[in-house]
Scaffold this active site. Sequence first.
Site, short mmCIF file in Angstrom:
data_model
loop_
_atom_site.label_atom_id
_atom_site.label_comp_id
_atom_site.label_asym_id
_atom_site.label_seq_id
_atom_site.Cartn_x
_atom_site.Cartn_y
_atom_site.Cartn_z
N GLU A 1 78.14 60.93 40.14
CA GLU A 1 78.69 59.58 40.25
C GLU A 1 79.65 59.24 39.11
O GLU A 1 79.53 58.20 38.47
CB GLU A 1 77.55 58.55 40.34
N ASN B 1 78.71 65.52 42.31
CA ASN B 1 78.02 64.82 43.40
C ASN B 1 78.40 63.34 43.35
O ASN B 1 78.56 62.77 42.27
CB ASN B 1 76.50 64.99 43.14
N HIS C 1 74.36 58.46 51.68
CA HIS C 1 73.49 57.28 51.86
C HIS C 1 74.20 56.34 52.84
O HIS C 1 75.04 55.54 52.46
CB HIS C 1 73.24 56.59 50.52
N GLU D 1 72.03 63.91 49.80
CA GLU D 1 71.03 62.84 49.70
C GLU D 1 71.01 61.99 50.97
O GLU D 1 70.97 60.76 50.93
CB GLU D 1 71.33 61.93 48.48
N ASP E 1 70.36 59.72 53.89
CA ASP E 1 69.45 58.78 54.54
C ASP E 1 70.30 57.75 55.29
O ASP E 1 71.48 57.60 55.01
CB ASP E 1 68.41 58.14 53.61
#
Length: 538
Positions: free
Chosen positions: A144, A185, A221, A250, A252
């Site tokens: 990030e 990432n 996400h 990641e 979801d």
Amino acid sequence: MFAAFLLPATSADASAPLRTHAAARGKFIGAALATNPLANETAYRNIAATEFNQVTAENAMKWDATEPNPNQFNFSGADAIVNFATQNNQQVHGHTLVWHSQTPGWVQGLGATAMRSAMQNHISQVVGRYADNATVVSWDVVNEVFDDNGGMRTSFWYNTLGQSYIADAFRAARAADPDARLCINDYNVEGINAKSTAMYNLVSSLRQQNVPVDCVGFQGHLAIQYGFPNDLQQNLQRFAALGVQVRITELDVRMQMPRDATKDATQATYYRNVVNACLAVTACAGVTIWGFTDKYSWVPDTFQGQGAALIYNENYQQKPSYTAVHDALAGGTTTDTTPPTTPGTPAASNVTSNSAALTWTASTDSGGSGLAGYNVYREQGATDPLLGQSTTNSITLTGLSPETPYQVYVRARDGAGNLSGNSPTAAFTTIAGPGGNGGCTATGTVQNQWNNGYVVQPVTVTNTGTSAKSGWTVTFTLPAGHQITGSWNASLTVSGQTVTARNASHNGNLAPNAGTTFGFQAGRPNGNTQTPSGYTCA
Ligand code: XIL
């Protein structure tokens, strides 16, 4: 006789765990694991062990867990995850070395020189611990580093060290484990946008400087209320072209609570789309889901009123999103033969000369593969052309012909390709094109003229748009005192000095780039030498 040997795939095959199908496709399917339930819950442990061939520590490898105080390392949680993975023949992705979050205050307060050495020491200790451990194969070196607009995030790292900390971190990680795959990432980089383009440019420039960036992680996400990034595959592909591995790190897919069947179906579509995008891109190593059970998910703690983002419910029951991931990994094979319910009557609004917005009541899908989206057709007789596709229960149709009546209907489709019945039709008529060039051109040529008259032939009308026209209107200016005395292949009306010529019944249909002609004759005062001008087409 040979047919006797051609047995269908067994049901055991079809119901095999996710990791079996993923491995058969050369990909990993992973989950982020939390140390607490891993130690304490059999159901959690069993699913984690059997369904996934890759794991990421949800928190246990972050700085606050591994080095809470300067140079005091604690690998209890990290080791628990790595040992579990080793026992279950899973690979571990180390998450994460350098991040602005979950990093102790003592790091954040350091001056530049001390912060750089703390970073290098941390990387060398943490990566070094697992450098000879075959289970740990990759690391998120930095996490990030961008803000939401694609600028550098003004974290304490950036504010203290400038952008150079990124290259330094990668070089330190390479030195600590020359064989590990090193990743950068981030989130909100799934589609092509300012932030993902900033990531693309950074990775490209780091690699040009021989900074060892091997891989880009797209967190994934997602939220059903924000829409699916339909250019995910294209985006992964452009990064792959830089020579890096890509991965979904990641995943979801959250929803506004409460959960219901329609939201579950949409969520399943998102999961399936992500898996399919990774399957379609050779450089995509696999997909890691950020947890697996709704019992343990960061979503409700982080996004108010949202949840149910994972593939098992809080009682460890598989959700439609599990089936979607499973069936995508299994090669799209599915036993779903149940079509979605028929969508509601579309309602048209914002009708222009070439576009119209439609919305309709959503369908639901109970067959297991999940609602994939909708097809919008024009009712036209024998074959009804497809006007557009949407993943949501609305669409803006574009490329329509002006001044044309449309009757349209919608069909829902599921992940297995089953189509619902036709919705009732909606009718609307597009309006006249704008003045000036409405996607066509007109030019007039004087063929013959004499003292008090002339023939303009041909007036050439060309469809310069990208869609077919079913009618056209040409206007031009008639000099004062002139009168139209005859015309062919168009019908002309005169108002003041403006002549409007509309297509005849036989020459209104123009495919893109196609043209037609018409002509007319006019009289003018003796000795006047003017001819018409200002031909425009709409
Ligand atoms: C989250 C964890 O899931 C939570 O348990 C923790 O409290 C905060 O961090 N991006 C990342 C992950 O890279 O490390 C974050 O994980 C989620 C967002």
